[in-house]
Write an enzyme that holds these catalytic residues in place. Sequence first.
Site: not given
Ligand code: NAD
Length: 497
Positions: A150, A174, A177, A227, A282, A382
Amino acid sequence: MPGTIPHWIDGALRESTSGRTAPVTDPATGEVTGQVVLASVDEVDAAVAAATRAFPLWRDMSLAKRTTILFAFRELLNARKGELAEIITAEHGKVLSDALGEVSRGQEVVEFACGVPHLVKGGFTENASTGVDVHSVRQPVGPVAVISPFNFPAMVPMWFFPIAIATGNTVILKPSEKDPSAALWIAELWKQAGLPDGVFNVVQGDKVSVDRLLEHPDVRAVSFVGSTPIARYVYENGTRAGKRVQALGGAKNHMVVLPDADLDLAADAAINAGFGSAGERCMAVSALVAVGGIGDDLVARIAERAHTLRTGDGRRGCDMGPLVTKEHRDKVASYVDAGEAAGAKVVVDGREVRPDGAADGFWLGPTLLDNVSTDMTVYTDEIFGPVLSVLRVDTYEQALQLINSNEYGNGTAIFTNDGGAARRFQNEVEVGMIGINVPVPVPMAYYSFGGWKHSLFGDSHAHGTEGISFFTRGKVVTSRWLDPSHGGLDLGFPQNV
Ligand code: NAD
């Protein structure tokens, strides 16, 4: 009445029949502004089928024609990026200037991808053996999935799809959401730029979509950002299904301040890196490590600055916006509660913020916690919010040890005027991206972005030359043009003569 936010498949908006939706909110007002559709397996399959059909045509299109479309996309994006920034602010909450910055950093990758003819050039060796030539080529892998978080609804997808498309692949994006509309705006822009239908598709969805993309046999590679637990899950399941996977995960970024640093510059940097985008980056700094007795002075300077920040609606010229959802806001606030209960000193308390915005926005102001120790959840987890924790150590070695024992290794920064100490730090620290007097060291598009340890699963970082190799496969061709002197039978292993 909030409308539905649909898919984009085969060059057109596509409604869903899954019967499943999720609310999308404006974080600065708390209002539900739309219902994003959540794809069924059949809808994911329809997007993959469109990408699979479009692949041969796009793969075989000349580099000259592909780059013409990339240039057109870049020009449109540059001219209209303000519209995209407004969409980001309305669904994510970050302030408009920050949303514009996000688009500009994504645009850099588009500009890098415009140089694709040079980037996929292979090698050629004449007369490797007598009359034998050898050359190498890089070819696209096929339909690829990009699954994004997000916090950067435009920039993170743009780390991947410009390079995937430039190198001849087709894409199924994808998005998160929580802020799904930016992806649709980008899809329309590709269409205007002349991209053939089916080359870029958007599937709105949740775990159902992700699981289907991971198992679908026609999806050849997956770029994931999110994450750490989900990144690990995507990496394990995607590679098990035989795909190439790069899965970028979470972070806990430390900023070390040595005693010789300019403390005013360090305090400015800590504010910018800790509270920019409400800490939902991040590469945000969440742990400040004060070395050698400068703690009180540094904390006072940061606190003074934090009190001047205006938290509020990102459309009103404030410094910091709301958090993305109410649940996330409450979760971040609960970490502050836990830190306080465990003995941390709340120097600046964002729970008491008076925002310049609607009462129902998801507000949490800049928060500064002092005397944080490594066993507190505010340090171990985090948090992904505007919470800066200060830890104090006596020596450089202790600061280094702190960072190297952390499970994450995304970014880190050191503030010092001692070149020798900085040089030692860049060499010894186990982190993928290092800033020396630069608090948010996000690499330029022509370098590659990625962390170490639990901040990245897989071998390839995003964009730069690693991005080019992730989205292509190498092939080496050995050739000779036969004449009668090459005749005769010889079952020995070919030798160079
Ligand atoms: P998230 O892990 O909740 O979601 C990421 C994606 O995974 C979304 O598209 C989501 O729909 C999908 N998803 C969520 N739950 C899922 C599941 N159980 N099974 C399969 N897919 C699933 O992350 P977020 O809250 O959207 O974003 C924040 C996180 O992203 C933080 O941990 C941040 O550090 C990380 N991030 C990392 C970087 C990097 O470069 N390392 C960059 C940006 C964000």
